[in-house]
Write a protein that holds these residues in place. Sequence first.
Motif, PDB file in Angstrom:
ATOM      1  N   GLN A   1      -7.277  32.323  12.824  1.00  0.00           N
ATOM      2  CA  GLN A   1      -6.863  33.735  13.098  1.00  0.00           C
ATOM      3  C   GLN A   1      -7.875  34.521  12.560  1.00  0.00           C
ATOM      4  OE1 GLN A   1      -2.884  33.732  11.437  1.00  0.00           O
ATOM      5  NE2 GLN A   1      -2.168  33.221  13.764  1.00  0.00           N
ATOM      6  N   HIS A   2      -8.298  34.211  11.301  1.00  0.00           N
ATOM      7  CA  HIS A   2      -9.216  35.311  10.654  1.00  0.00           C
ATOM      8  C   HIS A   2     -10.563  35.171  11.041  1.00  0.00           C
ATOM      9  CE1 HIS A   2      -6.712  36.806   7.309  1.00  0.00           C
ATOM     10  NE2 HIS A   2      -6.346  35.309   6.927  1.00  0.00           N
TER      11      HIS A   2
ATOM     12  N   SER B   1     -10.241  37.190  14.372  1.00  0.00           N
ATOM     13  CA  SER B   1     -10.106  38.505  14.154  1.00  0.00           C
ATOM     14  C   SER B   1     -11.376  39.300  13.753  1.00  0.00           C
ATOM     15  CB  SER B   1      -9.365  39.010  12.859  1.00  0.00           C
ATOM     16  OG  SER B   1      -9.584  40.009  12.326  1.00  0.00           O
ATOM     17  N   ASP B   2     -12.165  38.223  13.181  1.00  0.00           N
ATOM     18  CA  ASP B   2     -13.559  38.899  12.709  1.00  0.00           C
ATOM     19  C   ASP B   2     -14.684  38.916  14.091  1.00  0.00           C
ATOM     20  OD1 ASP B   2     -13.030  38.862  10.191  1.00  0.00           O
ATOM     21  OD2 ASP B   2     -13.985  37.003   9.450  1.00  0.00           O
TER      22      ASP B   2
ATOM     23  N   ASN C   1     -13.043  41.872  16.284  1.00  0.00           N
ATOM     24  CA  ASN C   1     -12.981  42.988  15.671  1.00  0.00           C
ATOM     25  C   ASN C   1     -14.023  43.576  15.024  1.00  0.00           C
ATOM     26  OD1 ASN C   1     -10.541  43.664  16.873  1.00  0.00           O
ATOM     27  ND2 ASN C   1      -9.396  42.678  15.223  1.00  0.00           N
TER      28      ASN C   1
END
Length: 150
Positions: free
Chosen positions: A99-100, A103-104, A107
């Motif tokens: 997920q991280h 996201s990186d 975004n």
Amino acid sequence: RAILAKVGFIDTMVSEVEDGDPTWDEMLAFCLPSASTNHGMISTPNKTKSLGSVTPFDVNDPPIFSLIRSVLGQVPASTATTAEMVLTLIQRYLPLVRQHLRSDVLNEIPNLLKELRMVDTIVGMVTRQVTTLIEMKLVATIDQMAKVAE
């Protein structure tokens, strides 16, 4: 271990350390499939722990299976238990890491690219200003030299 297992012998997973022996000895015990009544046991000075029945090497298994069997056959049961706990933690937290990372990627990287485009625009403006300034100084110097030459 992998070679002997590949030709049909069963690794009994029996290992022993002799008290007071200063040498590093590795003793492996194998048996024929028909004589494998006690395989799957590891002997340690304090206790004997079963790792379950050892399955013979199957030629259709991916190569990693024989590597895993070989590695697990050479480590104490406590190390195998610790490795299992580590793998369980990795399995538990891998979705969070994913997920991280997602996201990186979705975004933060586009934001960084926008900032780089702004920096590129600013560098372009500064370059044009410096070029214009140098051009003006050169023209003034050439004009002054032409007046002196007259």
